[in-house]
Design a protein around this motif. Structure first.
Motif, PDB file in Angstrom:
ATOM      1  N   THR A  84       0.833  -1.207   0.000  1.00  0.00           N
ATOM      2  CA  THR A  84       0.000   0.000   0.000  1.00  0.00           C
ATOM      3  C   THR A  84       0.866   1.254   0.000  1.00  0.00           C
ATOM      4  O   THR A  84       0.585   2.225  -0.713  1.00  0.00           O
ATOM      5  CB  THR A  84      -0.928   0.006   1.226  1.00  0.00           C
ATOM      6  N   HIS A  88       0.149   2.153  -3.733  1.00  0.00           N
ATOM      7  CA  HIS A  88      -1.099   2.903  -3.653  1.00  0.00           C
ATOM      8  C   HIS A  88      -0.945   4.301  -3.063  1.00  0.00           C
ATOM      9  O   HIS A  88      -1.917   5.055  -3.010  1.00  0.00           O
ATOM     10  CB  HIS A  88      -2.123   2.118  -2.822  1.00  0.00           C
ATOM     11  N   LEU A  89       0.239   4.629  -2.562  1.00  0.00           N
ATOM     12  CA  LEU A  89       0.435   5.954  -1.971  1.00  0.00           C
ATOM     13  C   LEU A  89       1.600   6.710  -2.590  1.00  0.00           C
ATOM     14  O   LEU A  89       1.434   7.844  -3.037  1.00  0.00           O
ATOM     15  CB  LEU A  89       0.661   5.816  -0.453  1.00  0.00           C
ATOM     16  N   PRO A  92       1.040   7.359  -6.565  1.00  0.00           N
ATOM     17  CA  PRO A  92       0.102   8.461  -6.826  1.00  0.00           C
ATOM     18  C   PRO A  92       0.628   9.817  -6.374  1.00  0.00           C
ATOM     19  O   PRO A  92       0.319  10.832  -7.001  1.00  0.00           O
ATOM     20  CB  PRO A  92      -1.143   8.054  -6.019  1.00  0.00           C
ATOM     21  N   ALA A  93       1.413   9.853  -5.286  1.00  0.00           N
ATOM     22  CA  ALA A  93       1.966  11.129  -4.842  1.00  0.00           C
ATOM     23  C   ALA A  93       2.893  11.719  -5.898  1.00  0.00           C
ATOM     24  O   ALA A  93       2.868  12.934  -6.150  1.00  0.00           O
ATOM     25  CB  ALA A  93       2.713  10.944  -3.521  1.00  0.00           C
ATOM     26  N   GLU A  96       0.543  13.053  -8.666  1.00  0.00           N
ATOM     27  CA  GLU A  96      -0.240  14.251  -8.302  1.00  0.00           C
ATOM     28  C   GLU A  96       0.645  15.482  -8.149  1.00  0.00           C
ATOM     29  O   GLU A  96       0.299  16.565  -8.646  1.00  0.00           O
ATOM     30  CB  GLU A  96      -0.997  13.961  -7.005  1.00  0.00           C
ATOM     31  N   HIS A 231      -5.263   7.682   3.922  1.00  0.00           N
ATOM     32  CA  HIS A 231      -5.368   7.027   2.620  1.00  0.00           C
ATOM     33  C   HIS A 231      -6.810   6.665   2.301  1.00  0.00           C
ATOM     34  O   HIS A 231      -7.280   6.835   1.173  1.00  0.00           O
ATOM     35  CB  HIS A 231      -4.478   5.789   2.630  1.00  0.00           C
ATOM     36  N   ILE A 234      -8.969   9.638   1.167  1.00  0.00           N
ATOM     37  CA  ILE A 234      -8.621  10.087  -0.189  1.00  0.00           C
ATOM     38  C   ILE A 234      -9.219   9.159  -1.244  1.00  0.00           C
ATOM     39  O   ILE A 234      -9.787   9.614  -2.236  1.00  0.00           O
ATOM     40  CB  ILE A 234      -7.093  10.179  -0.345  1.00  0.00           C
ATOM     41  N   SER A 316      -4.014  16.211  -2.260  1.00  0.00           N
ATOM     42  CA  SER A 316      -3.948  14.754  -2.356  1.00  0.00           C
ATOM     43  C   SER A 316      -2.508  14.266  -2.404  1.00  0.00           C
ATOM     44  O   SER A 316      -2.157  13.264  -1.772  1.00  0.00           O
ATOM     45  CB  SER A 316      -4.706  14.276  -3.603  1.00  0.00           C
ATOM     46  N   ASP A 320      -0.931  11.880   0.391  1.00  0.00           N
ATOM     47  CA  ASP A 320      -0.453  10.564  -0.042  1.00  0.00           C
ATOM     48  C   ASP A 320       1.018  10.369   0.317  1.00  0.00           C
ATOM     49  O   ASP A 320       1.426   9.285   0.761  1.00  0.00           O
ATOM     50  CB  ASP A 320      -0.636  10.404  -1.552  1.00  0.00           C
ATOM     51  N   SER A 323       1.273   9.820   4.117  1.00  0.00           N
ATOM     52  CA  SER A 323       0.806   8.475   4.446  1.00  0.00           C
ATOM     53  C   SER A 323       1.799   7.421   3.980  1.00  0.00           C
ATOM     54  O   SER A 323       2.014   6.416   4.671  1.00  0.00           O
ATOM     55  CB  SER A 323      -0.564   8.225   3.799  1.00  0.00           C
ATOM     56  N   ALA A 324       2.413   7.633   2.816  1.00  0.00           N
ATOM     57  CA  ALA A 324       3.409   6.682   2.316  1.00  0.00           C
ATOM     58  C   ALA A 324       4.589   6.583   3.273  1.00  0.00           C
ATOM     59  O   ALA A 324       5.061   5.485   3.590  1.00  0.00           O
ATOM     60  CB  ALA A 324       3.886   7.100   0.927  1.00  0.00           C
TER      61      ALA A 324
END
Length: 375
Positions: A84, A88-89, A92-93, A96, A231, A234, A316, A320, A323-324
């Motif tokens: 994740t 998933h983090l 995408p960061a 974005e 996460h 979002i 976002s 992200d 959180s990552a």
């Protein structure tokens, strides 16, 4: 002069391609399709998330569930958390915060890894502070805590009758309910030290595991929950306004269930005072409602929210990346290093058990990495 049907079709296709090329990639877009299913997704994801998170907690003291099932959930969840963080983090960061819709400094420096690095360092400093404060409190009580009971790596550890032998694995939830934390005498023989030690031996694990290790354990789970909560909110917001709703909805159901399983196995393994036992379920419910809250907010602001806009990409991307960093630190340090590499009982276990643990971790990471193909 008449225009042939073939020429008209070719002209229409060319115009469509020009329109697509001229379309603003930063413009807002929202599909009104599957409106009923979008509303139903709030409750469906709530139930599946709650199921995945509470299942290990409900079964933590059951006698009919085999030990290997708990270990599978625990280490499978470790792999899920790590995947994740990366898939998933962090990915995408990068996307974005590197969006072409952003200008200025956002295009001049890669902020995603920098923010993730700051998050990792902050979590490290926070855990060191929590550990030192917990240890100092123990010393004031005259009790020193040892994480290596009866192990040669700890020169100051002394055996007590409640200490489990090294060949007994106490990592499972069911065994933790009957094992006392290892305690060691301070070298002074003052009355306070003996009184504190007698009190600690009198109380069971369910009543007072007040140790630096317990503090670190609680901090680790709290940090993990905080990371997955950010996460979850979002992805709920993203799901609500996504044009590819059906595919993303199916993927997020599995995503939240497996991520909840990883979090729930950690909550089930916590050794807490009896009066704080319900806090496990509170944490599970808080996690379960995060994605539905994100979906509800997204549906409420769908007409004004621009998921491709500057503000949305910045917010976002930063969340992200934070959180990552949190999940990377938790997954690699707390879940892998502390529970396997720095765990004397785990390192002295059989090759077969270590192989099983590795396969569970790889299965969780591989499955979550596969889900990243669609979400």
């Amino acid at each position: 002069m008449t225009t042939s049907p073939a020429w008209a079709a070719l002209h229409a296709a060319a115009v469509s391609q020009l329109d697509d090329a001229d379309a603003d990639p930063c413009a807002a877009s929202f599909s009104e399709s599957h409106w009923g299913l979008r509303i139903a997704s709030i409750f469906i994801i709530l139930v599946t998330s709650l199921f995945g998170t509470t299942l290990p907690i409900f079964l933590r003291n059951s006698s009919f569930v085999p030990r290997w099932a708990f270990e599978f959930a625990k280490f499978f969840g470790s792999g899920v958390i790590i995947a994740t963080a990366f898939i998933h983090l962090l990915a995408p960061a990068f996307e974005e915060l590197g969006s072409p819709c952003l200008t200025g400094a956002w295009q001049e420096y890669t902020f995603a890894p920098a923010i993730a690095m700051i998050s990792v360092l902050f979590m490290f400093f926070a855990e060191v502070a929590a550990y030192r404060l917990g240890t100092k409190r123990l010393l004031r009580l005259g009790v020193a805590y040892s994480t290596h009971a009866e192990d040669a790596t700890d020169a100051h550890a002394h055996s007590h009758r409640h200490d489990p032998p090294l060949d007994v694995d106490t990592s499972g939830p069911e065994s933790q309910a009957h094992v006392h934390p290892s305690l060691s005498h301070t070298h002074g023989d003052d009355e306070a030290a003996h009184h504190a030690l007698a009190l600690a031996e009198k109380n069971s694990v369910e009543h007072a595991p007040s140790s630096a290790e317990a503090v670190a354990q609680l901090v680790a789970v709290a940090v993990l929950e905080f990371g997955v909560m950010l996460h979850s909110i979002i992805i709920g917001l993203t799901l609500a306004v996504s044009d590819e709703f059906v595919v993303l909805f199916i993927v997020i159901i599995f995503h939240q269930t497996f991520e909840g399983l990883g979090l729930g196995s950690r909550l089930a393994g916590l050794t807490l005072p009896k009066k704080f036992g319900p806090s496990r379920y509170v944490a599970a419910v808080v996690y379960a409602i995060c994605t539905p809250v994100g979906i509800a907010v997204g549906l409420g602001i769908r007409e004004t929210y621009n998921g491709n806009g500057v503000a949305a990409n910045i917010v976002s991307g930063i969340l992200d990346a934070i959180s990552a960093g949190i999940l990377l630190y938790t997954g690699l340090v707390e879940l892998l290093a502390h529970e396997i590499l720095l765990n004397p009982r785990m390192m002295k276990s059989s090759d077969g058990k270590l192989t099983y643990v590795f396969l569970c971790i790889c299965a969780g990471a591989g499955l979550m990495a596969l889900l990243g193909r669609w979400a």
